[in-house]
Design an enzyme around this catalytic site. Structure first.
Site, PDB file in Angstrom:
ATOM      1  N   LYS A   1     -14.109   0.065   4.139  1.00 31.52           N
ATOM      2  CA  LYS A   1     -13.535  -0.598   4.181  1.00 31.52           C
ATOM      3  C   LYS A   1     -13.878  -2.304   4.269  1.00 31.52           C
ATOM      4  O   LYS A   1     -13.725  -2.814   3.155  1.00 31.52           O
ATOM      5  CB  LYS A   1     -11.869  -0.154   4.193  1.00 31.52           C
ATOM      6  CG  LYS A   1     -10.632  -1.358   3.759  1.00 31.52           C
ATOM      7  CD  LYS A   1     -10.735  -1.516   2.045  1.00 31.52           C
ATOM      8  CE  LYS A   1      -9.756  -2.767   2.207  1.00 31.52           C
ATOM      9  NZ  LYS A   1      -8.444  -2.896   2.216  1.00 31.52           N
TER      10      LYS A   1
ATOM     11  N   VAL B   1       1.153  -1.086  -0.092  1.00 33.10           N
ATOM     12  CA  VAL B   1      -0.447  -0.613   0.190  1.00 33.10           C
ATOM     13  C   VAL B   1       1.230   1.843   0.211  1.00 33.10           C
ATOM     14  O   VAL B   1       0.300   1.821  -0.242  1.00 33.10           O
ATOM     15  CB  VAL B   1      -0.573   0.144   1.129  1.00 33.10           C
ATOM     16  CG1 VAL B   1      -1.372   1.567   1.825  1.00 33.10           C
ATOM     17  CG2 VAL B   1      -2.008  -1.061   0.759  1.00 33.10           C
TER      18      VAL B   1
ATOM     19  N   CYS C   1      -5.962  -9.804   3.102  1.00 35.03           N
ATOM     20  CA  CYS C   1      -7.221  -8.776   2.781  1.00 35.03           C
ATOM     21  C   CYS C   1      -8.440  -9.590   3.336  1.00 35.03           C
ATOM     22  O   CYS C   1      -8.966  -9.451   4.818  1.00 35.03           O
ATOM     23  CB  CYS C   1      -7.733  -7.570   2.298  1.00 35.03           C
ATOM     24  SG  CYS C   1      -5.993  -6.788   2.101  1.00 35.03           S
TER      25      CYS C   1
HETATM   26  C1  UDX Z   1      -8.632  -7.598  -1.789  1.00 32.40           C
HETATM   27  C2  UDX Z   1      -9.863  -6.252  -2.493  1.00 32.40           C
HETATM   28  O1  UDX Z   1     -10.068  -6.291  -3.957  1.00 32.40           O
HETATM   29  C3  UDX Z   1      -9.213  -5.437  -2.608  1.00 32.40           C
HETATM   30  O2  UDX Z   1     -10.358  -4.361  -3.263  1.00 32.40           O
HETATM   31  C4  UDX Z   1      -9.183  -4.355  -1.039  1.00 32.40           C
HETATM   32  O3  UDX Z   1      -8.036  -3.833  -0.660  1.00 32.40           O
HETATM   33  C5  UDX Z   1      -7.669  -5.955  -0.618  1.00 32.40           C
HETATM   34  O4  UDX Z   1      -8.868  -7.129  -0.751  1.00 32.40           O
HETATM   35  P1  UDX Z   1      -6.725  -8.718  -2.451  1.00 32.40           P
HETATM   36  O5  UDX Z   1      -6.560  -9.636  -1.732  1.00 32.40           O
HETATM   37  O6  UDX Z   1      -5.552  -8.793  -3.484  1.00 32.40           O
HETATM   38  O7  UDX Z   1      -7.511  -7.155  -3.082  1.00 32.40           O
HETATM   39  O8  UDX Z   1      -7.425  -9.939  -3.773  1.00 32.40           O
HETATM   40  P2  UDX Z   1      -9.152  -9.914  -4.520  1.00 32.40           P
HETATM   41  O9  UDX Z   1      -7.752  -9.691  -6.336  1.00 32.40           O
HETATM   42  O10 UDX Z   1      -9.711  -9.371  -4.581  1.00 32.40           O
HETATM   43  O11 UDX Z   1      -8.835 -11.874  -4.540  1.00 32.40           O
HETATM   44  C6  UDX Z   1      -9.405 -12.503  -3.218  1.00 32.40           C
HETATM   45  C7  UDX Z   1      -9.384 -13.466  -2.780  1.00 32.40           C
HETATM   46  O12 UDX Z   1     -10.685 -14.001  -4.052  1.00 32.40           O
HETATM   47  C8  UDX Z   1      -7.928 -14.252  -3.353  1.00 32.40           C
HETATM   48  O13 UDX Z   1      -8.228 -15.645  -3.067  1.00 32.40           O
HETATM   49  C9  UDX Z   1      -9.201 -14.975  -5.290  1.00 32.40           C
HETATM   50  O14 UDX Z   1      -8.460 -15.718  -5.889  1.00 32.40           O
HETATM   51  C10 UDX Z   1     -10.387 -15.074  -5.128  1.00 32.40           C
HETATM   52  N1  UDX Z   1     -11.882 -14.689  -5.980  1.00 32.40           N
HETATM   53  C11 UDX Z   1     -12.071 -13.391  -6.281  1.00 32.40           C
HETATM   54  C12 UDX Z   1     -12.325 -16.012  -5.573  1.00 32.40           C
HETATM   55  O15 UDX Z   1     -11.924 -17.065  -5.667  1.00 32.40           O
HETATM   56  N2  UDX Z   1     -12.840 -15.425  -7.129  1.00 32.40           N
HETATM   57  C13 UDX Z   1     -13.098 -14.234  -7.923  1.00 32.40           C
HETATM   58  O16 UDX Z   1     -14.084 -14.377  -8.690  1.00 32.40           O
HETATM   59  C14 UDX Z   1     -12.067 -13.503  -6.742  1.00 32.40           C
END
Ligand code: UDX
Length: 454
Positions: free
Chosen positions: A214, A14, A270
């Site tokens: 958030k 971040v 997150c």
């Molecule tokens: C997340 C939020 O999207 C972001 O806005 C916040 O600031 C931080 O947390 P991130 O942790 O980078 O971001 O991952 P993200 O792309 O959101 O994916 C989270 C989890 O969900 C991953 O394990 C991913 O594989 C899973 N996921 C995501 C799915 O299983 N299916 C999907 O369609 C999307």
């Protein structure tokens, strides 16, 4: 164009993204970290994390003279900015706190890093400074930070980030919205003005609402994914196809196509942390947030469900034994496009498979030696899973391959050669990433989530 002097404390995902992107918007930015070696590397443009475009942006902004790195928050907030003479003499106007807030005891966010920096800098801040919390922090932290600062002439603002790993720079520069929460409108407007060039919708609110927003966003996303994973299970039971179902519901603009892919469960730095933290917030407020609890429980169960699927695929029985069954795991990071293993569902599933007696070997494209970054040492195991540097090695003698991360490169592997190397030609695809017809043609049995039987 108006520019501000901005200090960013913490150079993780971040902080570094915030610092480099604010510099690219024309502001004068000094980033601080307590890790001297890391600061040295950043000064040379070496970025340790896998984040597209970030290293280039850092190098560009350092060369442009808008971005610099120092050791320690005190050096950034006080006299860290060049004045008329060019040497450090001016104070920061806005100080971003981008510090880790790990999950502490019982799921409550651990705020020790934030508290330490407040302690270190409180007497150094110039009158009129705005301190901005960008880390995900429990509701009420802005108030608590203001108490710790104990400076009537310094405002505390909550400005949560919504960056996804793997597209953090893009997300920062193309935000869906900017959220700024503060109990004094003037400070909120000064922070919002930093982003004015981005032209994003801006929500100005009180600090508690910004902090809650958030959690509300991340928990909603987690809920959406748990819903999809449960729906995929139901699809299997009633002979429907989750891909078609999600395509169909996604056209409803109230639902949207994004975040509808079933998987091995959601993870990362997150979503797991924030869902637990919000549950704590709710508990503390004497509110039983059943929907959120079910969201988390569904995710925990999803991991066991994948293990059961593997067990059934390999042994043909729901209760078959996995003892000494060799399994190749494809993908260990929590999602594609990152080398981050924090709270990776792949590792949680690996741990369950190991407990069930399986012999594991793992391959992940982000965990192999990187010729473009010789500083980075590739590990030979992660959480007890031995790593190999080629997917073929993971397939060798395996009774099944389990795809756990949606790396696009897996789509175009030489599946015929892989089938030839395996003991049993089975692929459990927990991301519905691979084309079932390609696998079939290669002589493999592909098992996805919620997919209609081929
Ligand atoms: C997340 C939020 O999207 C972001 O806005 C916040 O600031 C931080 O947390 P991130 O942790 O980078 O971001 O991952 P993200 O792309 O959101 O994916 C989270 C989890 O969900 C991953 O394990 C991913 O594989 C899973 N996921 C995501 C799915 O299983 N299916 C999907 O369609 C999307």
């Amino acid at each position: 164009m108006f520019t501000r002097r901005v200090a960013v404390v913490g150079t993780g995902y971040v902080g570094l993204t915030t610092g480099a992107c604010l510099a690219s918007l024309g502001h004068q930015v000094v980033c601080a970290d307590i890790d001297t070696a890391k600061v040295e590397r950043l000064r040379r443009g070496v970025v340790d994390i896998v984040e597209p475009g970030l290293a280039e942006l850092v190098t560009e902004q350092v060369s442009a003279g808008r971005l610099s790195f120092v050791v320690g928050a005190a050096n950034a907030v006080s006299e860290g900015f060049p004045g008329e003479s060019g040497s450090g003499e001016l104070d920061a106007e806005i100080v971003f706190l981008c510090l880790p807030t790990p999950m502490g005891v019982g799921g409550v966010a651990d705020l020790r890093a934030v508290e330490a920096v407040v302690e270190e800098t409180r007497e150094l801040l110039a009158a009129g400074t705005v301190v901005v919390n960008k880390s995900t922090v429990p509701v009420g932290t802005a108030g608590r930070t203001a108490e710790l600062l104990d400076r009537a002439d310094v405002s505390v603002v909550s400005n949560p980030e919504f960056l996804r790993e793997g597209s953090a720079v893009h997300d920062f520069l193309n935000p869906d919205r900017i959220v700024v929460g503060c109990d004094t409108a003037e400070a909120a407007e000064r922070v919002a003005a930093l982003y004015a060039r981005l032209g994003a919708p801006t929500v100005l609110t009180d600090a508690a609402s910004a902090e809650l927003m958030k959690y509300a966003a991340n928990c909603f996303l987690a809920m959406k994914l748990s819903y999809v994973n449960a729906m995929a299970e139901l699809c299997e039971r009633v002979g429907a196809d989750i891909g078609d179902v999600t395509e169909g519901i996604g056209y409803d603009r109230r639902i949207g196509q994004a975040f509808l892919s079933p998987g091995p469960g959601w993870g990362g730095s997150c979503l797991p942390k924030d869902t637990h933290a919000l549950l704590q917030v709710a508990d503390a407020a004497d509110f039983e947030f059943r929907l959120l609890r079910a969201t988390i429980d569904t995710n925990t169960r999803q991991r066991q469900r994948i293990v059961d699927k593997v067990r059934h695929a390999v042994t043909g029985r729901r209760t078959g034994s996995l003892t000494r069954v060799r399994l190749g795991l494809l993908g260990l990071t929590f999602k594609a496009g990152t080398d981050d293993l924090r709270d990776s569902p792949a590792l949680a599933i690996a741990a369950l498979l190991r407990q069930a007696g399986a012999d594991l070997v793992g391959y992940d494209p982000a965990l192999v030696p990187d010729p473009s970054n010789p500083d980075k040492i590739a590990a030979d195991e992660v959480d007890g899973v031995p790593l190999v540097s080629d997917p073929m090695e993971a397939a060798q003698g395996a009774e099944a391959l389990v795809v756990l991360t949606e790396w696009p490169v897996f789509r175009t592997l030489d599946w015929v050669a892989i089938a030839g190397a395996m003991k049993q030609p089975i692929v459990v695809d927990t991301r519905n990433l691979l084309d079932p017809a390609t696998l079939r043609r290669a002589g493999l049995t592909g098992i996805g989530l919620g997919r209609r039987e081929a």
